[in-house]
Design a protein around this motif. Structure first.
Motif, PDB file in Angstrom:
ATOM      1  N   SER A 189       0.834  -1.204   0.000  1.00 40.42           N
ATOM      2  CA  SER A 189       0.000   0.000   0.000  1.00 40.42           C
ATOM      3  C   SER A 189       0.869   1.255   0.000  1.00 40.42           C
ATOM      4  N   LEU A 190       1.894   1.255   0.832  1.00 40.68           N
ATOM      5  CA  LEU A 190       2.825   2.382   0.888  1.00 40.68           C
ATOM      6  C   LEU A 190       3.513   2.595  -0.461  1.00 40.68           C
ATOM      7  N   LEU A 191       3.979   1.508  -1.076  1.00 47.96           N
ATOM      8  CA  LEU A 191       4.669   1.601  -2.364  1.00 47.96           C
ATOM      9  C   LEU A 191       3.751   2.155  -3.446  1.00 47.96           C
ATOM     10  N   ALA A 192       2.506   1.683  -3.453  1.00 45.19           N
ATOM     11  CA  ALA A 192       1.562   2.127  -4.480  1.00 45.19           C
ATOM     12  C   ALA A 192       1.245   3.606  -4.335  1.00 45.19           C
ATOM     13  N   HIS A 193       0.983   4.047  -3.105  1.00 44.00           N
ATOM     14  CA  HIS A 193       0.674   5.463  -2.877  1.00 44.00           C
ATOM     15  C   HIS A 193       1.869   6.336  -3.259  1.00 44.00           C
ATOM     16  N   TYR A 194       3.062   5.945  -2.835  1.00 41.83           N
ATOM     17  CA  TYR A 194       4.248   6.761  -3.100  1.00 41.83           C
ATOM     18  C   TYR A 194       4.538   6.845  -4.599  1.00 41.83           C
ATOM     19  N   SER A 195       4.539   5.701  -5.284  1.00 43.18           N
ATOM     20  CA  SER A 195       4.857   5.708  -6.704  1.00 43.18           C
ATOM     21  C   SER A 195       3.821   6.492  -7.504  1.00 43.18           C
ATOM     22  N   GLY A 196       2.562   6.434  -7.067  1.00 43.25           N
ATOM     23  CA  GLY A 196       1.531   7.213  -7.747  1.00 43.25           C
ATOM     24  C   GLY A 196       1.773   8.706  -7.627  1.00 43.25           C
ATOM     25  N   GLN A 197       2.317   9.132  -6.504  1.00 41.71           N
ATOM     26  CA  GLN A 197       2.600  10.548  -6.284  1.00 41.71           C
ATOM     27  C   GLN A 197       3.785  11.052  -7.112  1.00 41.71           C
ATOM     28  N   GLN A 198       4.601  10.112  -7.636  1.00 42.24           N
ATOM     29  CA  GLN A 198       5.815  10.505  -8.365  1.00 42.24           C
ATOM     30  C   GLN A 198       5.626  10.513  -9.880  1.00 42.24           C
ATOM     31  N   ARG A 199       4.419  10.321 -10.369  1.00 45.59           N
ATOM     32  CA  ARG A 199       4.216  10.191 -11.810  1.00 45.59           C
ATOM     33  C   ARG A 199       4.632  11.443 -12.570  1.00 45.59           C
ATOM     34  N   THR A 200       4.254  12.605 -12.071  1.00 43.86           N
ATOM     35  CA  THR A 200       4.656  13.852 -12.745  1.00 43.86           C
ATOM     36  C   THR A 200       6.162  14.066 -12.631  1.00 43.86           C
ATOM     37  N   ARG A 201       6.680  13.773 -11.473  1.00 39.21           N
ATOM     38  CA  ARG A 201       8.114  13.960 -11.221  1.00 39.21           C
ATOM     39  C   ARG A 201       8.971  13.087 -12.124  1.00 39.21           C
ATOM     40  N   ILE A 202       8.587  11.826 -12.295  1.00 40.75           N
ATOM     41  CA  ILE A 202       9.393  10.908 -13.100  1.00 40.75           C
ATOM     42  C   ILE A 202       9.333  11.285 -14.576  1.00 40.75           C
ATOM     43  N   LYS A 203       8.212  11.868 -15.013  1.00 41.96           N
ATOM     44  CA  LYS A 203       8.096  12.290 -16.408  1.00 41.96           C
ATOM     45  C   LYS A 203       9.057  13.422 -16.744  1.00 41.96           C
ATOM     46  N   GLN A 204       9.485  14.184 -15.739  1.00 40.51           N
ATOM     47  CA  GLN A 204      10.442  15.261 -15.977  1.00 40.51           C
ATOM     48  C   GLN A 204      11.850  14.732 -16.242  1.00 40.51           C
ATOM     49  N   HIS A 205      12.104  13.502 -15.818  1.00 46.02           N
ATOM     50  CA  HIS A 205      13.432  12.901 -16.005  1.00 46.02           C
ATOM     51  C   HIS A 205      13.470  11.945 -17.197  1.00 46.02           C
ATOM     52  N   TYR A 206      12.364  11.218 -17.434  1.00 45.56           N
ATOM     53  CA  TYR A 206      12.328  10.230 -18.508  1.00 45.56           C
ATOM     54  C   TYR A 206      11.108  10.502 -19.378  1.00 45.56           C
ATOM     55  N   LYS A 207      11.345  10.734 -20.657  1.00 47.24           N
ATOM     56  CA  LYS A 207      10.286  11.196 -21.552  1.00 47.24           C
ATOM     57  C   LYS A 207       9.420  10.079 -22.114  1.00 47.24           C
ATOM     58  N   THR A 208       9.946   8.863 -22.160  1.00 46.99           N
ATOM     59  CA  THR A 208       9.176   7.781 -22.778  1.00 46.99           C
ATOM     60  C   THR A 208       8.656   6.802 -21.732  1.00 46.99           C
ATOM     61  N   VAL A 209       7.572   6.122 -22.081  1.00 48.41           N
ATOM     62  CA  VAL A 209       6.990   5.105 -21.201  1.00 48.41           C
ATOM     63  C   VAL A 209       8.006   4.001 -20.942  1.00 48.41           C
TER      64      VAL A 209
END
Length: 312
Positions: A152-172
């Motif tokens: 549950s902790l991992l899912a909540h945290y990773s969901g919060q980082q979606r915008t942040r990770i897109k700033q570093h990696y442009k492709t899926v």
């Protein structure tokens, strides 16, 4: 496949529960977790349901079931101890094209509820289509002991980082590879707080480099239960799966679902693997031991690939 697995969004959907006994208690509890808008009809109520009613958790009609009650509902649950009445509810609702579940009677169900492992927002559902509830319960017990408690902790945290990770990696594809490494970090597997996850995430952002193309050569043997954990992990990481012609079997099913898959003949497999590696793919070759070729093993060594021998 008797039932298609699907997760339904029931938030504020109108759901009718017919029956007020112990079975209804279990179903109402689940429906409340899904935030459904529940109405219940029954001459009597179980004490647990009475307490929920006192809290205003659902609407209650103290009456016997009648077909005229089936108006504007999205879903109906028949939970009474009368098979005849439950089947009547099913036929009445079906005539109105309303999805219906008759509890413990799969032949009279448009949908069934699986056994669930809830690590919200992560959920695991297991079903036998009503064929073997005891086996399902046994499997659930096994999964409960193997799934980490911090999902549950991992899912909540990773969901919060979606915008942040897109700033570093442009492709899926780039983001997927990053997350594959992140979730396997020892610090992440044992994390109990968001602070620990943030430390691991920030550190990986600055140090992670995609290793690019790779070859995973898996000797499948004869028994899928003898595959090593390493083999299963590599099969799940692969982007392209090659399997022997005519062997689209359980070993292929154990590979990553969204990976491209292609059968091969032994005469052309080396050339095909080279093509895929040159395209930067992570390639998994499933090779039954009796069909294994030295040239394929040599290619694995030459390209710094990973060979996982069969243990069967």
């Amino acid at each position: 496949m008797d039932f298609f697995p699907v997760f339904l969004k029931l938030t504020n959907k109108k759901v009718l529960v017919v029956g007020g006994g112990e079975v209804a208690c279990r179903k109402v509890d689940l429906l409340l977790k899904a935030q459904a808008n529940i109405s219940l009809v029954s001459p009597d109520l179980h004490p647990h349901l009475e307490s929920l009613l006192d809290e205003g958790k659902f609407e209650y009609l103290k009456a016997r079931y009648e077909k005229s009650l089936l108006t504007q509902f999205d879903q109906v649950w028949a939970t009474t101890d009368s098979c005849e009445l439950n089947h009547q509810v099913y036929h009445d609702a079906n005539a109105l094209k309303i999805w219906t579940n008759v509890v413990d009677d799969p032949a009279y169900c448009d949908f069934i509820t699986p056994s669930m492992i809830d690590r919200s927002p992560m959920q695991v559902a297991i079903s036998s289509g009503g064929a073997s509830p005891v086996l399902v319960r046994y499997l659930r017990e096994r999964f409960e002991t193997q799934l980490p408690q911090n999902l549950s902790l991992l899912a909540h945290y990773s969901g919060q980082q979606r915008t942040r990770i897109k700033q570093h990696y442009k492709t899926v594809d780039e983001r997927r590879k990053f997350w594959e490494v992140f979730f396997r970090l020892p610090a992440v597997e044992t994390a109990t707080t968001e602070q620990e996850l943030e430390q691991a995430f920030s550190g990986l952002l600055t140090s992670y480099q995609d290793t690019g193309a790779n070859l995973y050569l898996i000797e499948t043997g004869n028994d899928p239960e003898l595959l090593t954990l390493k083999a299963l992990r590599l099969m799940q990481q692969s982007e392209f799966v090659l399997y022997p012609e005519g062997k689209n079997d359980i070993f292929v099913d154990l590979c990553r679902r969204d990976a491209d898959r292609e059968s091969y003949e032994h005469e052309n497999v080396i050339a095909r693997v080279r093509e895929l590696l040159n395209e930067g793919m992570r390639v998994c070759v499933l090779a039954p031991k009796d069909q294994h070729r030295p040239a394929l093993k040599k290619l694995c060594v030459d390209r710094n690939g990973i060979l996982v021998p069969s243990h069967s």
